[in-house]
Motif scaffolding. Structure first.
Motif, PDB file in Angstrom:
ATOM      1  N   LEU A  35       0.826  -1.212   0.000  1.00 46.31           N
ATOM      2  CA  LEU A  35       0.000   0.000   0.000  1.00 46.31           C
ATOM      3  C   LEU A  35       0.860   1.262   0.000  1.00 46.31           C
ATOM      4  O   LEU A  35       0.565   2.233  -0.705  1.00 46.31           O
ATOM      5  CB  LEU A  35      -0.951  -0.002   1.199  1.00 46.31           C
ATOM      6  CG  LEU A  35      -2.109  -0.988   1.128  1.00 46.31           C
ATOM      7  CD1 LEU A  35      -2.796  -1.114   2.492  1.00 46.31           C
ATOM      8  CD2 LEU A  35      -3.106  -0.567   0.056  1.00 46.31           C
ATOM      9  N   GLU A  36       1.935   1.253   0.782  1.00 47.48           N
ATOM     10  CA  GLU A  36       2.817   2.418   0.836  1.00 47.48           C
ATOM     11  C   GLU A  36       3.497   2.656  -0.509  1.00 47.48           C
ATOM     12  O   GLU A  36       3.549   3.795  -0.990  1.00 47.48           O
ATOM     13  CB  GLU A  36       3.875   2.242   1.934  1.00 47.48           C
ATOM     14  CG  GLU A  36       3.329   2.362   3.331  1.00 47.48           C
ATOM     15  CD  GLU A  36       4.334   2.010   4.404  1.00 47.48           C
ATOM     16  OE1 GLU A  36       4.062   2.322   5.568  1.00 47.48           O
ATOM     17  OE2 GLU A  36       5.401   1.414   4.089  1.00 47.48           O
ATOM     18  N   GLU A  37       4.014   1.590  -1.118  1.00 44.24           N
ATOM     19  CA  GLU A  37       4.679   1.769  -2.409  1.00 44.24           C
ATOM     20  C   GLU A  37       3.685   2.146  -3.495  1.00 44.24           C
ATOM     21  O   GLU A  37       4.003   2.937  -4.383  1.00 44.24           O
ATOM     22  CB  GLU A  37       5.500   0.535  -2.772  1.00 44.24           C
ATOM     23  CG  GLU A  37       6.727   0.405  -1.888  1.00 44.24           C
ATOM     24  CD  GLU A  37       7.821  -0.498  -2.442  1.00 44.24           C
ATOM     25  OE1 GLU A  37       7.589  -1.199  -3.442  1.00 44.24           O
ATOM     26  OE2 GLU A  37       8.914  -0.483  -1.862  1.00 44.24           O
ATOM     27  N   ALA A  38       2.467   1.621  -3.423  1.00 45.75           N
ATOM     28  CA  ALA A  38       1.433   2.003  -4.389  1.00 45.75           C
ATOM     29  C   ALA A  38       1.068   3.479  -4.206  1.00 45.75           C
ATOM     30  O   ALA A  38       0.922   4.215  -5.195  1.00 45.75           O
ATOM     31  CB  ALA A  38       0.195   1.125  -4.223  1.00 45.75           C
ATOM     32  N   ALA A  39       0.937   3.922  -2.971  1.00 47.13           N
ATOM     33  CA  ALA A  39       0.625   5.330  -2.695  1.00 47.13           C
ATOM     34  C   ALA A  39       1.760   6.229  -3.186  1.00 47.13           C
ATOM     35  O   ALA A  39       1.505   7.297  -3.764  1.00 47.13           O
ATOM     36  CB  ALA A  39       0.380   5.540  -1.203  1.00 47.13           C
ATOM     37  N   SER A 116      14.657   1.475  -7.249  1.00 48.33           N
ATOM     38  CA  SER A 116      15.835   0.650  -6.962  1.00 48.33           C
ATOM     39  C   SER A 116      15.426  -0.788  -6.652  1.00 48.33           C
ATOM     40  O   SER A 116      14.252  -1.091  -6.435  1.00 48.33           O
ATOM     41  CB  SER A 116      16.612   1.234  -5.775  1.00 48.33           C
ATOM     42  OG  SER A 116      15.914   0.997  -4.571  1.00 48.33           O
ATOM     43  N   ASP A 117      16.406  -1.671  -6.602  1.00 47.55           N
ATOM     44  CA  ASP A 117      16.144  -3.071  -6.278  1.00 47.55           C
ATOM     45  C   ASP A 117      15.629  -3.254  -4.856  1.00 47.55           C
ATOM     46  O   ASP A 117      14.890  -4.194  -4.574  1.00 47.55           O
ATOM     47  CB  ASP A 117      17.421  -3.904  -6.451  1.00 47.55           C
ATOM     48  CG  ASP A 117      17.797  -4.087  -7.909  1.00 47.55           C
ATOM     49  OD1 ASP A 117      16.915  -3.907  -8.786  1.00 47.55           O
ATOM     50  OD2 ASP A 117      18.973  -4.390  -8.184  1.00 47.55           O
ATOM     51  N   ASP A 118      16.009  -2.366  -3.949  1.00 47.22           N
ATOM     52  CA  ASP A 118      15.586  -2.480  -2.554  1.00 47.22           C
ATOM     53  C   ASP A 118      14.181  -1.964  -2.312  1.00 47.22           C
ATOM     54  O   ASP A 118      13.565  -2.295  -1.308  1.00 47.22           O
ATOM     55  CB  ASP A 118      16.556  -1.718  -1.643  1.00 47.22           C
ATOM     56  CG  ASP A 118      17.926  -2.368  -1.602  1.00 47.22           C
ATOM     57  OD1 ASP A 118      18.010  -3.598  -1.798  1.00 47.22           O
ATOM     58  OD2 ASP A 118      18.910  -1.643  -1.389  1.00 47.22           O
ATOM     59  N   GLY A 119      13.683  -1.137  -3.218  1.00 45.20           N
ATOM     60  CA  GLY A 119      12.380  -0.532  -2.990  1.00 45.20           C
ATOM     61  C   GLY A 119      12.482   0.523  -1.903  1.00 45.20           C
ATOM     62  O   GLY A 119      13.575   0.908  -1.485  1.00 45.20           O
ATOM     63  N   VAL A 120      11.343   0.979  -1.437  1.00 44.53           N
ATOM     64  CA  VAL A 120      11.362   2.056  -0.456  1.00 44.53           C
ATOM     65  C   VAL A 120      10.620   1.685   0.829  1.00 44.53           C
ATOM     66  O   VAL A 120      10.923   2.219   1.885  1.00 44.53           O
ATOM     67  CB  VAL A 120      10.811   3.357  -1.077  1.00 44.53           C
ATOM     68  CG1 VAL A 120       9.336   3.266  -1.332  1.00 44.53           C
ATOM     69  CG2 VAL A 120      11.126   4.554  -0.232  1.00 44.53           C
ATOM     70  N   GLY A 135      14.547   7.405  15.382  1.00 42.72           N
ATOM     71  CA  GLY A 135      14.280   8.539  14.517  1.00 42.72           C
ATOM     72  C   GLY A 135      13.654   8.185  13.183  1.00 42.72           C
ATOM     73  O   GLY A 135      13.345   9.071  12.408  1.00 42.72           O
ATOM     74  N   ALA A 136      13.447   6.917  12.891  1.00 40.91           N
ATOM     75  CA  ALA A 136      12.918   6.526  11.593  1.00 40.91           C
ATOM     76  C   ALA A 136      11.414   6.774  11.538  1.00 40.91           C
ATOM     77  O   ALA A 136      10.651   6.229  12.323  1.00 40.91           O
ATOM     78  CB  ALA A 136      13.225   5.057  11.324  1.00 40.91           C
ATOM     79  N   THR A 137      11.001   7.612  10.606  1.00 46.70           N
ATOM     80  CA  THR A 137       9.585   7.905  10.417  1.00 46.70           C
ATOM     81  C   THR A 137       9.001   6.861   9.475  1.00 46.70           C
ATOM     82  O   THR A 137       9.588   6.582   8.433  1.00 46.70           O
ATOM     83  CB  THR A 137       9.416   9.308   9.803  1.00 46.70           C
ATOM     84  OG1 THR A 137      10.057  10.255  10.655  1.00 46.70           O
ATOM     85  CG2 THR A 137       7.967   9.676   9.626  1.00 46.70           C
ATOM     86  N   PRO A 138       7.865   6.286   9.807  1.00 42.36           N
ATOM     87  CA  PRO A 138       7.244   5.318   8.894  1.00 42.36           C
ATOM     88  C   PRO A 138       6.950   5.958   7.533  1.00 42.36           C
ATOM     89  O   PRO A 138       6.569   7.130   7.449  1.00 42.36           O
ATOM     90  CB  PRO A 138       5.944   4.929   9.611  1.00 42.36           C
ATOM     91  CG  PRO A 138       6.185   5.250  11.052  1.00 42.36           C
ATOM     92  CD  PRO A 138       7.111   6.426  11.051  1.00 42.36           C
ATOM     93  N   LEU A 139       7.124   5.184   6.471  1.00 49.55           N
ATOM     94  CA  LEU A 139       6.920   5.684   5.118  1.00 49.55           C
ATOM     95  C   LEU A 139       5.514   6.246   4.941  1.00 49.55           C
ATOM     96  O   LEU A 139       5.329   7.291   4.316  1.00 49.55           O
ATOM     97  CB  LEU A 139       7.199   4.583   4.088  1.00 49.55           C
ATOM     98  CG  LEU A 139       7.008   4.964   2.625  1.00 49.55           C
ATOM     99  CD1 LEU A 139       7.914   6.130   2.232  1.00 49.55           C
ATOM    100  CD2 LEU A 139       7.265   3.752   1.733  1.00 49.55           C
TER     101      LEU A 139
END
Length: 164
Positions: A35-39, A116-120, A135-139
């Motif tokens: 869903l995140e990558e589609a958005a 990229s091959d890793d995606g986001v 400190g990592a903010t969710p995508l």
């Protein structure tokens, strides 16, 4: 469909994707990542639609975001600027793109990572026993912020474009 309507449609579809629940079964992390990558993909399409919108009256038509970003980088490095650099809305967007803390810089970085091959998308569940970075903010949260900032800037960009 007009360029304005297409941009609005893509922004709405992005909102719908970000609002969809991932669920709580064993597929929830993969579903959330999808869903995140589609958005993100929809938001990238909305940005390209915006580029078409603001360059409607420009010679040569609208660049895709990669071409536009490459040209902006050349100008920042002192290279030759294409004709479209004279469009005030593109100059405004370029000034946002080069500010690392801006929504547009974040969006463009995430779009590049998507290719990229890793995606986001990040798994988010971590490895048991491993301390994760606080400190990592969710995508999804990053995308909601980008979407809100995009929509807030949209009327100003459209007003300038409509004056042509």
């Amino acid at each position: 469909m007009s360029a304005v309507a297409r941009t609005n449609q893509l922004l709405y579809q992005t909102e719908l994707l970000l609002a969809m629940p991932a669920g709580d079964d064993e597929h929830a992390p993969a579903r959330r990542m999808a869903l995140e990558e589609a958005a993100l993909g929809q938001l990238g399409l909305a940005f390209e639609a915006l580029l078409r919108e603001v360059t409607t009256h420009a010679p040569g038509g609208a660049p895709d975001w990669r071409t536009w970003l490459d040209a902006a980088s050349q100008r920042q490095a002192g290279g030759d600027a294409p004709v479209q650099a004279e469009i005030a809305e593109l100059v405004w967007l370029e000034s946002l793109a080069v500010r690392p803390e801006s929504w547009l810089a974040l969006l463009l970085a995430r779009l590049a990572a998507l290719q990229s091959d890793d995606g986001v998308a990040r798994r988010g569940d971590g490895v048991p026993g491993l301390i994760t970075s606080a400190g990592a903010t969710p995508l999804g949260d990053e995308l909601r912020w980008c979407l809100g900032e995009f929509k807030a800037l949209l009327p100003s960009l459209r007003q300038g474009s409509q004056e042509w």
